[in-house]
Motif scaffolding. Structure first.
Motif, mmCIF file in Angstrom:
data_model
loop_
_atom_site.group_PDB
_atom_site.id
_atom_site.type_symbol
_atom_site.label_atom_id
_atom_site.label_comp_id
_atom_site.label_asym_id
_atom_site.label_seq_id
_atom_site.Cartn_x
_atom_site.Cartn_y
_atom_site.Cartn_z
ATOM 1 N N VAL A 168 1.068 -1.462 -0.297
ATOM 2 C CA VAL A 168 0.094 -0.017 -0.225
ATOM 3 C C VAL A 168 1.083 1.279 0.356
ATOM 4 O O VAL A 168 2.163 1.131 0.115
ATOM 5 N N LEU A 169 0.406 2.000 -0.027
ATOM 6 C CA LEU A 169 1.424 3.952 -0.268
ATOM 7 C C LEU A 169 0.759 4.464 0.672
ATOM 8 O O LEU A 169 0.095 4.779 1.215
ATOM 9 N N ASN A 170 2.544 5.634 0.985
ATOM 10 C CA ASN A 170 2.305 5.918 2.233
ATOM 11 C C ASN A 170 2.295 7.127 2.056
ATOM 12 O O ASN A 170 3.740 7.562 1.509
ATOM 13 N N VAL A 171 1.193 8.396 1.844
ATOM 14 C CA VAL A 171 1.724 9.691 1.211
ATOM 15 C C VAL A 171 1.858 10.620 2.490
ATOM 16 O O VAL A 171 0.638 10.579 2.607
ATOM 17 N N ILE A 181 5.193 23.216 -3.777
ATOM 18 C CA ILE A 181 5.603 21.681 -3.648
ATOM 19 C C ILE A 181 7.164 21.283 -5.228
ATOM 20 O O ILE A 181 5.615 22.069 -6.576
ATOM 21 N N LYS A 182 7.817 20.898 -4.799
ATOM 22 C CA LYS A 182 8.347 20.839 -6.239
ATOM 23 C C LYS A 182 7.426 19.579 -7.151
ATOM 24 O O LYS A 182 8.329 19.180 -7.844
ATOM 25 N N GLY A 183 7.020 18.567 -6.228
ATOM 26 C CA GLY A 183 6.267 17.719 -6.865
ATOM 27 C C GLY A 183 6.608 16.209 -5.950
ATOM 28 O O GLY A 183 7.147 16.342 -5.090
ATOM 29 N N ILE A 184 6.668 15.419 -6.546
ATOM 30 C CA ILE A 184 6.136 13.602 -5.772
ATOM 31 C C ILE A 184 7.636 12.710 -6.069
ATOM 32 O O ILE A 184 8.215 12.459 -6.983
ATOM 33 N N LYS A 185 7.981 12.408 -4.958
ATOM 34 C CA LYS A 185 9.506 11.310 -4.871
ATOM 35 C C LYS A 185 8.637 10.097 -3.596
ATOM 36 O O LYS A 185 7.711 10.324 -3.130
ATOM 37 N N GLY A 222 20.467 10.420 4.928
ATOM 38 C CA GLY A 222 19.644 9.944 2.889
ATOM 39 C C GLY A 222 18.790 10.588 3.125
ATOM 40 O O GLY A 222 18.075 11.385 3.213
ATOM 41 N N GLU A 223 19.298 10.615 0.978
ATOM 42 C CA GLU A 223 18.060 11.665 0.358
ATOM 43 C C GLU A 223 17.493 11.475 -0.201
ATOM 44 O O GLU A 223 16.543 11.410 -0.917
ATOM 45 N N ASP A 224 16.808 9.948 0.153
ATOM 46 C CA ASP A 224 16.214 9.330 -0.650
ATOM 47 C C ASP A 224 15.192 8.846 0.708
ATOM 48 O O ASP A 224 14.534 7.770 -0.121
ATOM 49 N N THR A 225 14.560 9.517 1.858
ATOM 50 C CA THR A 225 14.207 8.770 2.176
ATOM 51 C C THR A 225 12.943 9.936 2.570
ATOM 52 O O THR A 225 13.031 11.023 2.289
ATOM 53 N N ASP A 226 11.977 9.353 3.202
ATOM 54 C CA ASP A 226 10.376 10.509 3.148
ATOM 55 C C ASP A 226 10.766 11.895 3.850
ATOM 56 O O ASP A 226 10.492 12.853 3.312
ATOM 57 N N VAL A 235 6.786 15.529 -2.203
ATOM 58 C CA VAL A 235 5.446 14.517 -1.895
ATOM 59 C C VAL A 235 5.926 13.321 -1.562
ATOM 60 O O VAL A 235 6.766 13.514 -2.407
ATOM 61 N N SER A 236 6.368 12.668 -0.556
ATOM 62 C CA SER A 236 7.092 11.920 -0.447
ATOM 63 C C SER A 236 5.732 10.234 -0.565
ATOM 64 O O SER A 236 4.577 10.316 -0.325
ATOM 65 N N VAL A 237 6.272 9.662 -0.513
ATOM 66 C CA VAL A 237 5.573 8.370 -1.963
ATOM 67 C C VAL A 237 6.327 6.703 -0.967
ATOM 68 O O VAL A 237 7.027 6.443 -1.788
ATOM 69 N N VAL A 238 5.861 6.463 0.375
ATOM 70 C CA VAL A 238 6.807 5.737 0.311
ATOM 71 C C VAL A 238 5.289 4.421 -0.132
ATOM 72 O O VAL A 238 4.701 3.776 0.934
ATOM 73 N N PRO A 239 6.275 3.436 0.115
ATOM 74 C CA PRO A 239 5.178 1.920 -0.856
ATOM 75 C C PRO A 239 6.112 1.140 0.475
ATOM 76 O O PRO A 239 6.355 0.413 1.256
#
Length: 258
Positions: A168-171, A181-185, A222-226, A235-239
């Motif tokens: 599921v997605l945690n946004v 807001i720069k976009g979605i990551k 890390g620069e790949d985290t929420d 906007v962060s999207v974590v599966p």
């Protein structure tokens, strides 16, 4: 309800009258046929709790505007809402479940406490593509307007593409104007924790009581985290997976002399 439009279940943990869920309903009405089943009172921090030692009540709520959706308030937890919606209220399995929009962050370790995310996870265990949405603003006067286009885009893509099995997605959405807001990551969950404290007090009868307080500590650079994404205007999207097996630890455990 039209069979041509996707059926979307909307729930939350802040309660059916919270401003965040009103925004979510508005956006979902533009994407499909909406059914709302949400707690009749705030249920924040309930995690994946369910009601097993008490009765559950579900009441139909009259929708006051011209929207075609239906609403029910439930006396239980967010997970109860999903269970009763799927098993008792809906005539078929929804094509999408969305939970939120939560007042406050559900990034990093907060995901395990979140009623918002637990509702999405519960729907995911039932094979329903699901998303939990949160805005980094705890105020009941929070402005959810900037969230709309991102909520819609992520929901549209989920309806179009589906989600991997068991995910599921945690946004999480930063507290910024839409233009900021720069976009979605797509991110991983940051390695962070709460340093908790209890504020001990005494009531007029001489009995001690406690208020839980704490400070959120992010140790992950890390620069790949929420957390990085949110602090940098994305906007962060974590599966999120709900198989909690630590597969990487199985090899080591199999070396133990049981």
């Amino acid at each position: 309800m039209s069979k041509k439009r996707p059926l979307i279940l909307v729930t939350n943990d802040d309660g059916i009258n919270a401003p965040g869920i009103r925004t979510l309903i508005e956006v979902m009405n533009s994407l499909g046929d909406v059914m709302v089943v949400a707690p009749d009172s705030p249920q924040s921090g309930m995690g994946h709790a369910i009601t097993i030692n008490d009765t559950l009540y579900c009441n139909s709520i009259k929708v006051t505007n011209d929207d075609p959706h239906k609403e029910y308030s439930c006396s239980g937890t967010p997970v109860d809402c999903v269970k009763i919606a799927v098993n008792e209220i809906l005539k078929r399995k929804p094509d999408l479940c969305v939970s939120g929009i939560n007042h406050g962050s559900n990034s990093s370790i907060n995901v395990i406490y979140s009623g918002t995310m637990s509702a999405a996870v519960e729907a995911g265990t039932l094979g329903i593509p699901s998303i939990g949405f949160s805005l980094l603003d705890y105020s009941m006067e929070a402005d959810f307007g900037p969230s709309k286009k991102f909520v819609k885009a992520i929901a549209q893509q989920t309806l179009k593409n589906g989600l991997p099995k068991g995910v599921v997605l945690n946004v999480n959405i930063p507290k910024l104007n839409a233009s900021e807001i720069k976009g979605i990551k797509v991110c991983r969950q940051a390695n962070a924790h709460w340093e908790e404290k209890f504020d001990k007090r005494t009531n007029p009868l001489g009995r001690d009581y406690y208020w839980l307080t704490g400070e959120f500590v992010n140790e992950d650079k890390g620069e790949d985290t929420d957390e990085w994404a949110l602090h940098n205007g994305f906007v962060s999207v974590v599966p999120v997976q709900f198989d909690l097996t630590a597969h990487h630890a199985m090899k080591e455990l199999n070396t133990w002399d049981f």
